[in-house]
Design an enzyme around this catalytic site. Structure first.
Site, PDB file in Angstrom:
ATOM      1  N   TRP A 140      41.266  43.380  38.842  1.00 25.33           N
ATOM      2  CA  TRP A 140      41.772  42.860  40.119  1.00 25.33           C
ATOM      3  C   TRP A 140      40.581  42.219  40.810  1.00 25.33           C
ATOM      4  CZ3 TRP A 140      41.725  45.582  45.260  1.00 25.33           C
ATOM      5  CH2 TRP A 140      42.553  44.945  46.192  1.00 25.33           C
ATOM      6  N   ASP A 222      41.078  53.767  40.875  1.00 27.38           N
ATOM      7  CA  ASP A 222      41.902  52.936  41.745  1.00 27.38           C
ATOM      8  C   ASP A 222      43.346  53.148  41.297  1.00 27.38           C
ATOM      9  OD1 ASP A 222      43.129  51.081  43.284  1.00 27.38           O
ATOM     10  OD2 ASP A 222      42.139  49.329  42.420  1.00 27.38           O
ATOM     11  N   LYS A 258      52.866  49.446  46.780  1.00 32.03           N
ATOM     12  CA  LYS A 258      53.834  49.077  45.733  1.00 32.03           C
ATOM     13  C   LYS A 258      54.889  50.163  45.561  1.00 32.03           C
ATOM     14  CE  LYS A 258      50.346  46.318  44.913  1.00 32.03           C
ATOM     15  NZ  LYS A 258      50.128  44.917  44.742  1.00 32.03           N
TER      16      LYS A 258
HETATM   17  C1  LIG Z   1      44.410  47.220  41.146  1.00 36.14           C
HETATM   18  C2  LIG Z   1      44.705  47.140  42.600  1.00 36.14           C
HETATM   19  N1  LIG Z   1      43.988  47.869  43.449  1.00 36.14           N
HETATM   20  C3  LIG Z   1      44.204  47.852  44.765  1.00 36.14           C
HETATM   21  C4  LIG Z   1      45.177  47.033  45.306  1.00 36.14           C
HETATM   22  C5  LIG Z   1      45.299  47.000  46.798  1.00 36.14           C
HETATM   23  O1  LIG Z   1      46.452  47.455  47.335  1.00 36.14           O
HETATM   24  P1  LIG Z   1      46.737  47.387  48.881  1.00 36.14           P
HETATM   25  O2  LIG Z   1      47.639  46.231  49.112  1.00 36.14           O
HETATM   26  O3  LIG Z   1      47.368  48.706  49.187  1.00 36.14           O
HETATM   27  O4  LIG Z   1      45.445  47.228  49.611  1.00 36.14           O
HETATM   28  C6  LIG Z   1      45.948  46.223  44.469  1.00 36.14           C
HETATM   29  C7  LIG Z   1      46.960  45.312  45.023  1.00 36.14           C
HETATM   30  O5  LIG Z   1      47.371  44.338  44.459  1.00 36.14           O
HETATM   31  C8  LIG Z   1      45.710  46.286  43.078  1.00 36.14           C
HETATM   32  O6  LIG Z   1      46.410  45.537  42.217  1.00 36.14           O
END
Ligand SMILES: Cc1ncc(COP(=O)(O)O)c(C=O)c1O
Length: 412
Positions: A140, A222, A258
């Site tokens: 990401w 994560d 999500k």
């Molecule tokens: C791997 C990963 N980590 C963290 C996040 C962050 O999520 P949030 O929208 O809750 O900050 C995402 C969101 O797309 C993600 O894909």
């Protein structure tokens, strides 16, 4: 008039995934499909407010005991405790031994950032900017930037995706861990790796943990898709729980964006597992200082929704059902897309579409083929070839499969 004091500010390029959505919105072609955005969509292509969330929102609206006073700096206690409980499990010895702490954060991103800021200040010596931070290739895209902005100067990558095999490069990953300096920080995707949709198996996680323990590497999990990978919260938390059972001290950034569909409420939690209660309390006291200068204290609505749901056995069951609905729709779209591509005789193999898990699939389309999909077919996907399976619906599957077929056969 004098020149603007901002005259020398360079224009920063837009964030790719948000730009893609903006381009999609502006596209007037009736066939358009958005496979870029990282959010769940129904079979009608619409965002979904989970029924359990709607119900709890009503309960909150009707509860006259609630108000809009500031929350504590570390967040809503019942949210923090319940969020860590679903990461670590009901019978977690670490929770019983009171060596787990948590911080309510603004989404998974906020949890990563508070964790990164803390590590930069306090891990491995004070104001430590030189400790290597390892992220998977690919990952990401925000992982890099969050740790860089927290002050880490040495962000490195570890092998993860084997493009030829379309699977995990376990040996590459283990080699990188063997060679990493002791105490390096490793960002690990707890489940449903973004963007590859490929996770280590439990046996592979055991090998990873063994090397990390021997080499004194710090696991920073994560967890942004718990429930999305398998449909089961427990299965998707297997890796984190295994590392805890192996005695690691670790961080786990949880996102409820999500799995609760609470994207814009910014609900996240940073779970801290330490060796004993005293260590954890000292860590939390420093995290409190970091939160105070970052957002001072977190918002309540999303945290209340999650806390209320997780604390009630009946609402918890309803939520698990809602998560399963989403996970099952993704699975169905995977098998439908694969069978269409195979029926069309699209060159290449397509078993990875059903073997990958979670919201995303790494299609293997190259940047030119992606460009063809976007420009000629009005199908929006990331340049990496990553598609969000939830962007597929029973109505657009045929069109998307035929377009992939055309892209692969026309463009090399
Ligand atoms: C791997 C990963 N980590 C963290 C996040 C962050 O999520 P949030 O929208 O809750 O900050 C995402 C969101 O797309 C993600 O894909």
């Amino acid at each position: 008039m004098a020149a603007s004091i901002f005259a020398a500010v360079p224009h920063s390029p837009p964030v790719a995934v948000f730009k893609l959505t903006a381009d999609f919105r502006e596209d007037s072609d009736s066939r358009k499909v958005n496979l870029g955005v990282g959010a769940y969509r129904t079979d009608e292509g619409q965002p979904w407010v989970l029924p359990v969330v709607k119900k709890v929102e009503q309960m909150i609206a009707n509860d006259n005991s609630l108000n809009h006073e500031y929350l504590p700096i570390l967040g809503l206690p019942e949210f923090r405790a319940n969020a860590s409980r679903i990461a670590l499990g009901d019978d977690s010895p670490a929770i019983k031994e009171k060596r787990v702490g948590s911080v309510q954060c603004l989404g998974g991103t906020g949890a990563l950032r508070i964790g990164a800021d803390f590590l930069r200040r306090w891990y491995n010596g004070n104001n430590n900017t030189a400790t290597p931070v390892y992220v998977s290739t690919p990952t990401w895209e925000n992982h890099n930037s969050v740790f860089m902005d927290a002050g880490f100067k040495d962000i490195r990558t570890y092998h993860y995706w084997d493009a030829a095999k379309r699977g995990l490069d376990l040996q590459g990953l283990l080699n990188d861990m063997e060679q990493a300096p002791e105490f390096s920080i490793f960002i690990l995707h707890a489940c449903a790796h973004n963007p590859t949709g490929t996770d280590p198996t439990p046996e592979q996680w055991k090998q990873i943990a063994a090397v990390m323990k021997r080499r004194s590497l710090f696991p920073f999990f994560d967890s942004a898709y718990q429930g999305f990978a398998s449909g089961s919260l427990d299965k998707d938390a297997w890796a984190v729980r295994y590392f805890v059972s192996e005695g690691f001290e670790l961080f786990c950034a949880q996102s409820f964006s999500k799995n609760f569909g609470l994207y814009n409420e910014r609900v996240g939690n940073l779970t801290v597992v330490g060796k004993d209660a005293d260590n954890v309390q000292r860590v939390l006291s420093q995290m409190e200082k970091i939160v105070r200068t970052t957002w001072s204290n977190p918002p309540s609505q999303g945290a209340r929704i999650v806390a209320t749901t997780l604390a009630s056995p009946q609402l918890f069951d309803e939520w698990k059902g809602n998560v399963k609905t989403m996970a099952d729709r993704v699975l169905l779209m995977r098998s439908e897309l694969r069978s269409r591509l195979e029926a069309l005789g699209t060159p290449g193999t397509w078993n990875h579409i059903t073997e990958q898990i979670g919201m995303f699939s790494f299609t293997g389309l190259n940047p030119k083929q992606v460009e063809y999909m976007v420009k000629e077919k009005h199908i929006y996907l990331m340049a990496s070839g990553r598609i969000n399976m939830c962007g597929l619906t029973t109505k657009n599957l045929d069109y998307v499969a035929k377009s992939i077929h055309e892209a692969v056969t026309k463009i090399q």
